[in-house]
Design an enzyme around this catalytic site. Structure first.
Site, PDB file in Angstrom:
ATOM      1  N   VAL A   1     -59.074  19.645   5.953  1.00  0.00           N
ATOM      2  CA  VAL A   1     -57.815  20.062   6.542  1.00  0.00           C
ATOM      3  C   VAL A   1     -57.868  21.592   6.099  1.00  0.00           C
ATOM      4  O   VAL A   1     -57.897  21.687   4.933  1.00  0.00           O
ATOM      5  CB  VAL A   1     -56.535  19.211   6.047  1.00  0.00           C
ATOM      6  CG1 VAL A   1     -55.131  19.950   6.489  1.00  0.00           C
ATOM      7  CG2 VAL A   1     -56.528  17.989   6.789  1.00  0.00           C
TER       8      VAL A   1
ATOM      9  N   ALA B   1     -57.046  24.581   1.494  1.00  0.00           N
ATOM     10  CA  ALA B   1     -57.876  23.474   2.272  1.00  0.00           C
ATOM     11  C   ALA B   1     -57.991  22.473   1.285  1.00  0.00           C
ATOM     12  O   ALA B   1     -58.011  22.431   0.003  1.00  0.00           O
ATOM     13  CB  ALA B   1     -59.102  23.934   2.736  1.00  0.00           C
ATOM     14  N   LYS B   2     -58.341  21.305   2.062  1.00  0.00           N
ATOM     15  CA  LYS B   2     -58.835  20.066   1.283  1.00  0.00           C
ATOM     16  C   LYS B   2     -59.602  19.062   1.970  1.00  0.00           C
ATOM     17  O   LYS B   2     -59.251  19.103   3.244  1.00  0.00           O
ATOM     18  CB  LYS B   2     -57.372  19.392   0.803  1.00  0.00           C
ATOM     19  CG  LYS B   2     -57.925  18.454  -0.416  1.00  0.00           C
ATOM     20  CD  LYS B   2     -57.674  19.278  -1.873  1.00  0.00           C
ATOM     21  CE  LYS B   2     -57.936  18.461  -3.209  1.00  0.00           C
ATOM     22  NZ  LYS B   2     -57.766  19.179  -4.418  1.00  0.00           N
ATOM     23  N   GLY B   3     -60.318  18.479   1.496  1.00  0.00           N
ATOM     24  CA  GLY B   3     -61.068  17.378   2.008  1.00  0.00           C
ATOM     25  C   GLY B   3     -61.357  16.279   1.308  1.00  0.00           C
ATOM     26  O   GLY B   3     -61.317  16.085   0.164  1.00  0.00           O
TER      27      GLY B   3
END
Ligand code: NAD
Length: 423
Positions: A71, A116-118
């Site tokens: 994201v 962001a992150k994932g």
């Protein structure tokens, strides 16, 4: 300006419940209208991918398909930046919340990144090294169009190590030439920064010392309990004991250990390296995670997962300072209750920002093909943290808590960047 999200009473309804509550308060204080709220809470881009891998189960290869996410929340202030988490509980709602948290964190400490992150919903402990490499490289292939040194730069988080970052670097470089700046938290031999591995914990300890000072307590006199003894928790413990604090309790997912006179942190790190867990550490009494959170101590540091201190257990907390080393470890309800009891809660976007600051320095070094000494990285990191701490405390002087003032500073900067750039 009106938006098309008319049906939502508040655009932040899309957010994780705790973050929604924190943000709504800040948006109200800043007097933001619906258009600004929508812009700040919606993700720029959300990607869900399928990652199939053949894994060994009971002596035969079976196909398992894992779900992976990235994201990208906001990039008004610079490329997207944020970690990758490999954990069975990873889902789009959590990743979305953590991506947004990164936007506020990079803004608060004033580095030129967005958020962001994932992650992948997987228990990496059930995979062999080869399976983990395949999983990581296939995930990287799926993310290829949206990551890059000037686009989106992943980093380590829960259960993701420098080795995993090295595999991402390798996979990306196959089609993009030599590109170490595509990912941070790499091994030093591959363009990783000296000091990055310990940076998050070092920063947590640095902020803890400032928070103690503000409560009239020298960190060297502080009794500290830390939940989580992975990258962040162990380096926080090591650095705090170097600063003279007594680390009386530490824990991991299997349970914890306690010693009233202070634990030998170096021995604990060695014990975990040898046995994989804290249990059985010589010279310490066993305790469980619930007991750790309720210990009489000066500083409590949740350094594991989100929601550790919640409405069900906040009343047990006896510390006068809670430092959020993990992301979102204190729920909104618990945060309010702790505040009412006069307990200082240092928010995650300030407390653990040392990690992303060090990642920023790694990215800078990779772009310039230069390597700094560890002392230079940690010293510059402390300077940025101290500046963010001073700004937050000064804004909180108006009566808001540290979290509200930290969010206000961060949100205003992002909004200003959006206004300057236009659409
Ligand atoms: P890690 O995987 O290295 O360590 C996690 C630790 O938490 C392990 O000791 C594990 O046993 C423990 N744990 C897991 N579940 C637990 C439970 N239910 N009860 C008690 N302990 C439990 O992860 P990490 O990199 O140290 O990250 C920890 C937290 O810090 C996460 O919230 C992460 O998002 C945040 N964080 C990490 C970094 C970083 O640079 N690694 C930076 C900023 C924030």
């Amino acid at each position: 300006m009106e938006t098309s999200n008319e049906e939502m009473a508040h655009p932040e309804e899309r957010c994780h419940s705790d973050q929604r509550a924190f943000l709504s308060r800040v948006f109200d204080r800043l007097g933001l209208d619906r258009a600004a709220r929508t812009l700040l809470t919606n993700s720029f881009r959300e990607v869900t991918v399928q990652v199939p891998v053949r894994v060994q189960r009971g002596g035969r290869a079976v196909l398992e398909t894992f779900e992976g996410y990235r994201v990208q929340h906001n990039h008004a202030r610079g490329p997207f930046k944020g970690g990758l988490r490999f954990h069975p509980d990873v889902d789009i709602v959590e990743v979305r919340a953590l991506a947004q948290l990164m936007t506020w964190k990079t803004s608060l400490v004033d580095i030129p990144f967005g958020g962001a992150k994932g992650g992948i919903a997987v228990d990496p402990g059930r995979l062999t090294g080869d399976e983990l490499e395949t999983l990581t490289k296939r995930f990287t292939q799926k993310l290829m169009p949206i990551i890059g040194p000037m686009r989106d730069i992943p980093a380590p988080d829960v259960n993701t190590s420098p080795q995993i970052m090295a595999w991402i670097f390798e996979e990306y470089s196959k089609t993009h030439d030599y590109a170490p700046a595509v990912v941070t938290g790499k091994p030093v031999e591959l363009g990783g920064a000296r000091g990055r591995l310990e940076a998050t914990g070092h920063g947590v300890a640095f902020i803890t010392a400032l928070a103690c000072r503000d409560r009239g307590l020298a960190v060297a006199d502080a009794r500290v309990a830390i939940q989580g003894f992975g990258n962040v928790g162990s380096h926080t413990a090591r650095r705090l004991s170097e600063l003279g604090a007594r680390v009386v309790a530490i824990s991991d997912v299997h349970g914890g250990v306690y010693r009233g006179d202070g634990l030998d942190v170096a021995a604990a790190i060695k014990h975990v390296a040898q046995t994989g867990r804290l249990q059985g550490l010589a010279g310490a009494e066993p305790i469980d995670n619930a007991q750790l959170l309720a210990l009489p101590c000066d500083v409590l540091i949740p350094a594991a997962l989100g929601g550790a201190i919640n409405e069900d257990n906040e009343a047990d907390v006896q510390a006068s300072v809670v430092v959020e080393a993990a992301n979102m470890p204190v729920t909104h309800g618990a945060d309010d209750a702790l505040g009412e009891r006069g307990i200082t809660v240092v928010p995650d976007i300030l407390a653990n920002a040392g990690g992303v600051i060090a990642s920023y320095f790694e990215w800078v070094q990779d772009i310039q093909q230069l390597g700094w000494e560890e002392s230079e990285l940690l010293g510059r990191m402390e300077a940025l943290l101290e500046r963010a701490w001073a700004a937050t405390v000064s804004a909180a002087g108006g009566g808001s808590g540290l979290r509200t003032s930290a969010y206000e500073i961060a949100v205003e900067r992002v909004l200003h960047a959006i206004e300057l750039r236009g659409f």
